[in-house]
Design an enzyme around this catalytic site. Structure first.
Site, PDB file in Angstrom:
ATOM      1  N   ASP A  40     -28.840  30.751 123.029  1.00 34.74           N
ATOM      2  CA  ASP A  40     -28.758  29.683 124.021  1.00 34.74           C
ATOM      3  C   ASP A  40     -28.095  28.451 123.405  1.00 34.74           C
ATOM      4  O   ASP A  40     -28.685  27.788 122.551  1.00 34.74           O
ATOM      5  CB  ASP A  40     -30.167  29.351 124.518  1.00 34.74           C
ATOM      6  CG  ASP A  40     -30.180  28.552 125.800  1.00 34.74           C
ATOM      7  OD1 ASP A  40     -29.109  28.115 126.243  1.00 34.74           O
ATOM      8  OD2 ASP A  40     -31.276  28.367 126.360  1.00 34.74           O
ATOM      9  N   ASP A  41     -26.874  28.163 123.807  1.00 30.12           N
ATOM     10  CA  ASP A  41     -26.113  26.999 123.328  1.00 30.12           C
ATOM     11  C   ASP A  41     -25.655  27.148 121.878  1.00 30.12           C
ATOM     12  O   ASP A  41     -25.391  26.146 121.201  1.00 30.12           O
ATOM     13  CB  ASP A  41     -26.918  25.693 123.456  1.00 30.12           C
ATOM     14  CG  ASP A  41     -27.150  25.279 124.896  1.00 30.12           C
ATOM     15  OD1 ASP A  41     -26.651  25.963 125.803  1.00 30.12           O
ATOM     16  OD2 ASP A  41     -27.842  24.261 125.109  1.00 30.12           O
ATOM     17  N   CYS A  78     -25.260  27.552 131.168  1.00 26.73           N
ATOM     18  CA  CYS A  78     -26.073  28.759 131.025  1.00 26.73           C
ATOM     19  C   CYS A  78     -26.317  29.550 132.298  1.00 26.73           C
ATOM     20  O   CYS A  78     -26.023  30.754 132.345  1.00 26.73           O
ATOM     21  CB  CYS A  78     -27.409  28.388 130.389  1.00 26.73           C
ATOM     22  SG  CYS A  78     -28.181  26.915 131.106  1.00 26.73           S
ATOM     23  N   ARG A  82     -25.252  33.445 133.266  1.00 27.98           N
ATOM     24  CA  ARG A  82     -26.221  34.519 133.468  1.00 27.98           C
ATOM     25  C   ARG A  82     -26.016  35.196 134.825  1.00 27.98           C
ATOM     26  O   ARG A  82     -26.184  36.407 134.956  1.00 27.98           O
ATOM     27  CB  ARG A  82     -27.636  33.956 133.322  1.00 27.98           C
ATOM     28  CG  ARG A  82     -27.943  33.542 131.892  1.00 27.98           C
ATOM     29  CD  ARG A  82     -29.100  32.559 131.772  1.00 27.98           C
ATOM     30  NE  ARG A  82     -29.055  31.912 130.478  1.00 27.98           N
ATOM     31  CZ  ARG A  82     -29.575  32.411 129.367  1.00 27.98           C
ATOM     32  NH1 ARG A  82     -30.230  33.543 129.399  1.00 27.98           N
ATOM     33  NH2 ARG A  82     -29.459  31.769 128.215  1.00 27.98           N
ATOM     34  N   LYS A 140     -35.207  33.691 128.272  1.00 20.44           N
ATOM     35  CA  LYS A 140     -34.741  32.781 129.319  1.00 20.44           C
ATOM     36  C   LYS A 140     -34.221  33.561 130.526  1.00 20.44           C
ATOM     37  O   LYS A 140     -33.459  34.510 130.388  1.00 20.44           O
ATOM     38  CB  LYS A 140     -33.642  31.885 128.756  1.00 20.44           C
ATOM     39  CG  LYS A 140     -33.111  30.838 129.732  1.00 20.44           C
ATOM     40  CD  LYS A 140     -32.225  29.860 128.986  1.00 20.44           C
ATOM     41  CE  LYS A 140     -31.526  28.880 129.902  1.00 20.44           C
ATOM     42  NZ  LYS A 140     -30.750  27.876 129.162  1.00 20.44           N
ATOM     43  N   HIS A 142     -33.782  31.609 134.210  1.00 20.50           N
ATOM     44  CA  HIS A 142     -33.017  30.490 134.785  1.00 20.50           C
ATOM     45  C   HIS A 142     -32.210  30.893 136.016  1.00 20.50           C
ATOM     46  O   HIS A 142     -31.187  30.278 136.323  1.00 20.50           O
ATOM     47  CB  HIS A 142     -32.090  29.881 133.718  1.00 20.50           C
ATOM     48  CG  HIS A 142     -31.762  28.432 133.987  1.00 20.50           C
ATOM     49  ND1 HIS A 142     -30.747  27.766 133.320  1.00 20.50           N
ATOM     50  CD2 HIS A 142     -32.310  27.527 134.838  1.00 20.50           C
ATOM     51  CE1 HIS A 142     -30.687  26.519 133.740  1.00 20.50           C
ATOM     52  NE2 HIS A 142     -31.623  26.351 134.670  1.00 20.50           N
ATOM     53  N   HIS A 230     -31.290  26.014 121.761  1.00 21.81           N
ATOM     54  CA  HIS A 230     -31.289  24.954 122.781  1.00 21.81           C
ATOM     55  C   HIS A 230     -32.292  23.866 122.414  1.00 21.81           C
ATOM     56  O   HIS A 230     -33.365  24.158 121.916  1.00 21.81           O
ATOM     57  CB  HIS A 230     -31.664  25.576 124.131  1.00 21.81           C
ATOM     58  CG  HIS A 230     -31.412  24.716 125.320  1.00 21.81           C
ATOM     59  ND1 HIS A 230     -32.078  23.521 125.552  1.00 21.81           N
ATOM     60  CD2 HIS A 230     -30.585  24.882 126.380  1.00 21.81           C
ATOM     61  CE1 HIS A 230     -31.657  23.005 126.702  1.00 21.81           C
ATOM     62  NE2 HIS A 230     -30.750  23.803 127.227  1.00 21.81           N
ATOM     63  N   ASP A 336     -24.574  32.042 125.402  1.00 24.38           N
ATOM     64  CA  ASP A 336     -24.421  31.912 126.857  1.00 24.38           C
ATOM     65  C   ASP A 336     -23.402  30.861 127.265  1.00 24.38           C
ATOM     66  O   ASP A 336     -22.991  30.805 128.421  1.00 24.38           O
ATOM     67  CB  ASP A 336     -25.774  31.642 127.524  1.00 24.38           C
ATOM     68  CG  ASP A 336     -26.402  30.307 127.122  1.00 24.38           C
ATOM     69  OD1 ASP A 336     -25.915  29.676 126.160  1.00 24.38           O
ATOM     70  OD2 ASP A 336     -27.387  29.909 127.766  1.00 24.38           O
ATOM     71  N   ASN A 337     -22.987  30.015 126.340  1.00 24.71           N
ATOM     72  CA  ASN A 337     -21.922  29.026 126.566  1.00 24.71           C
ATOM     73  C   ASN A 337     -21.609  28.403 125.213  1.00 24.71           C
ATOM     74  O   ASN A 337     -22.192  28.781 124.193  1.00 24.71           O
ATOM     75  CB  ASN A 337     -22.319  27.963 127.589  1.00 24.71           C
ATOM     76  CG  ASN A 337     -23.683  27.354 127.396  1.00 24.71           C
ATOM     77  OD1 ASN A 337     -24.575  27.524 128.229  1.00 24.71           O
ATOM     78  ND2 ASN A 337     -23.892  26.661 126.288  1.00 24.71           N
ATOM     79  N   LYS A 390     -20.260  22.427 125.629  1.00 30.77           N
ATOM     80  CA  LYS A 390     -20.916  22.883 126.854  1.00 30.77           C
ATOM     81  C   LYS A 390     -20.711  21.897 128.009  1.00 30.77           C
ATOM     82  O   LYS A 390     -20.790  20.686 127.828  1.00 30.77           O
ATOM     83  CB  LYS A 390     -22.412  23.042 126.583  1.00 30.77           C
ATOM     84  CG  LYS A 390     -23.271  23.400 127.791  1.00 30.77           C
ATOM     85  CD  LYS A 390     -24.726  23.467 127.388  1.00 30.77           C
ATOM     86  CE  LYS A 390     -25.647  23.756 128.580  1.00 30.77           C
ATOM     87  NZ  LYS A 390     -27.075  23.831 128.171  1.00 30.77           N
TER      88      LYS A 390
END
Length: 562
Positions: A40-41, A78, A82, A140, A142, A230, A336-337, A390
């Site tokens: 994540d990130d 994110c 997804r 995660k 989301h 994150h 994810d990004n 991001k």
């Protein structure tokens, strides 16, 4: 620990790449398992296999025996990523045309802007489950907050997830937005509390092992979706201690070290220089001794989170090997990004909330009652050599590390430079499983077409030429056609009009060719119009984003990008 010498199998590009025709004729017991791991990130250059100094032996081993993709794209943030991952189609079709937390009045209630994964797409876990797979996910989500919108309603047999975009990594149950302070966890759709002693990456890996075991003799599809690294940046003390002093050299020194390693590895060309577009923010030399001390500690904690995540990835892969399942498991790792150089203070009410409820003293940084982030300068280091981070349609915003390992011959660390997109995962996995890409109607339900394409041809050197892909988020937009790209960003991050880049000669987006190549610009603008029409895009206006509480200011120690 998962080491290089434990990988006695992995990848064949000569397909080898496990010819889909062979898989299609295989019986269920021979179908490949799928383990999809998401950070994540995580920035492009953070892990060792992409030039980073952070210790990531598990991912480095996976890369050294598998394929590193240098040109793999996601969405700028994110939840849109997804939605495209699970649906194989554009996020504006899948229900996340904008992030649910930041929907503008003009977007709310419109098709494609439901704020959750909608019923107009069929999901990858649905199709796999319908074809005999045990499907599960941890970490995660989301993509919906209720039981009716949970993973178990969208094709997963088992799940233990965080429904929001982030939360404390410890067991105190805090979320990351002041207007929504409680973390919401769902187990198989039902709300649960984080257990005592919870640390996110450790727990999600434990559950991944549990769910893989639960598959029994069925082939499995598991999505291990970490919330690390994150913000808030938090890690066990032992991991933080490991990196003490490592970042005392500062931003530019670490960036250049990473870039040098990337060039030596063949990930980028030797002529490439890192693009750092903002000179308004303070350099390392302009900081005070105390500020440098704090900044170095932030990155130490970030590195500790990545290190811990890697160790947990190693635990899961080692378990698969011990269980005799690794030799038949497709493993993919991605972020994810791009790296997150933003501040959590861009979110509604966060500034006051953080100041009043957390102890961010130097001695307490990284612990459960602290709430810190590493900011724009370290974010730009993580994105090395790409510009920005991001939330932006720049290479630094959606070009991510991605590693793929398939059962078959050993490729000895193949590096692939072809363009791939997160939408491509669904058709790729289905091809490897010998399952047709779903068409509408699916089980009596009208669904949008899958827009992604299988990566198998591109992995064999036969990628389609001049593929066109578009992006839009927060009104920031981009279209790529082959090596050409147009980009639109509001001031101060862009000129407020379309820019044109030739990524074949300028991969870091340093030279705007819009005025020199008007016909090429016109051609790509026509593709933008097609993208908007095909996907029902309602582009946000920056002024509207400010109305819903999103701040566009990037600052560090009183200096801002303006």
């Amino acid at each position: 620990m998962y080491k290089n010498n434990t990988l006695l199998r992995r990848l064949g590009l000569a397909l080898g790449l496990v010819a889909a025709s062979t898989l299609a004729s295989a019986n269920q017991a021979e179908k490949p398992n799928f383990l999809l791991i998401m950070a994540d990130d995580l920035g492009y250059s953070d892990i060792g296999a992409y030039g980073g100094e952070i210790e990531t032996p598990s991912l480095d081993a996976l890369a050294n025996e598998g394929i590193r993709m240098t040109n793999f794209h996601t969405a700028p943030t994110c939840s849109p990523t997804r939605s495209m991952l699970f649906s194989g189609t554009d996020n504006h079709r899948a229900g996340i045309g904008n992030m649910a937390e930041l929907m503008t009045p003009e977007q709310k209630g419109q098709p494609g802007y439901e704020g959750h994964l909608n019923d107009l797409v069929v999901t990858l876990p649905e199709v796999l489950r319908d074809n005999g797979y045990h499907t599960s996910t941890t970490g995660k989500w989301h993509l919906g907050r209720t039981e009716a919108l949970s993973p178990n309603a969208r094709g997963f047999d088992e799940s233990w997830v965080l429904v929001q975009g982030g939360a404390s990594h410890f067991d105190d149950g805090r979320a990351i937005i002041g207007v929504d302070p409680k973390a919401i966890y769902l187990e198989n759709g039902k709300q649960v509390e984080a257990p005592k002693g919870f640390f996110s990456s450790d727990f999600y890996a434990d559950k991944a092992i549990e769910y893989v075991n639960a598959a029994g003799d069925k082939p499995f599809f598991h999505v291990l979706s970490f919330t690390a690294p994150h913000w808030p940046l938090q890690a066990p003390d032992s991991y933080i201690k490991k990196y003490e002093g490592r970042y005392d050299e500062g931003y530019e020194a670490i960036r250049q070290q990473r870039l040098g390693k990337m060039k030596d590895m063949g990930l980028v060309g030797h002529e490439l220089a890192a693009n750092v577009p903002f000179d308004q923010l303070p350099t390392w030399d302009e900081l005070t001794d105390e500020q440098r001390k704090v900044e170095a500690r932030k990155m130490e904690i970030y590195a500790a989170m990545v290190d811990n995540m890697d160790e947990n990835i190693g635990r899961v892969i080692a378990h698969l090997e011990k269980a005799g399942k690794l030799d038949n498991t497709v493993v993919m790792f991605m972020s994810d990004n791009g790296a997150d150089g933003n501040s959590p203070e861009v979110l509604p009410r966060n500034k006051e909330w953080i100041a009043s409820e957390y102890d961010n003293s130097f001695e307490n940084m990284g612990r459960r009652d602290s709430y810190i982030w590493y900011g724009a300068q370290w974010g730009q280091v993580s994105a090395t050599p790409w510009p920005m981070w991001k939330g932006y349609p720049t290479q630094g915003g959606f070009l991510v590390p991605a590693i793929l390992s398939l059962p078959g011959k050993d490729t000895k660390g193949e590096i692939n430079h072809e363009f791939f997109h997160v939408m491509d995962i669904m058709p790729t996995f289905l091809e490897l499983a010998g399952i047709e890409v779903p068409a509408s109607p699916y089980k009596g339900r009208e669904v949008f077409e899958v827009q992604g394409i299988s990566m198998v041809p591109g992995l064999n050197g036969n990628a389609p030429e001049n593929r066109v892909v578009g992006w839009e988020l927060y009104g920031r937009s981009a279209v790529r056609m082959g090596d050409w790209k147009i980009r639109l960003m509001e001031p101060p991050y862009g000129p407020g009009e379309w820019q044109l880049f030739n990524l074949a000669v300028d991969p870091a987006e340093t030279t705007d060719l819009a005025s020199k190549e008007p016909e090429k610009l016109k051609q790509l603008l026509a593709e933008w119009d097609k993208y908007v029409k095909r996907n029902g895009v309602i582009a946000a206006d920056p002024a509207d984003m400010r109305k819903v509480g999103y701040s566009f200011t990037t600052c560090l120690y009183g200096k801002c990008v303006e």
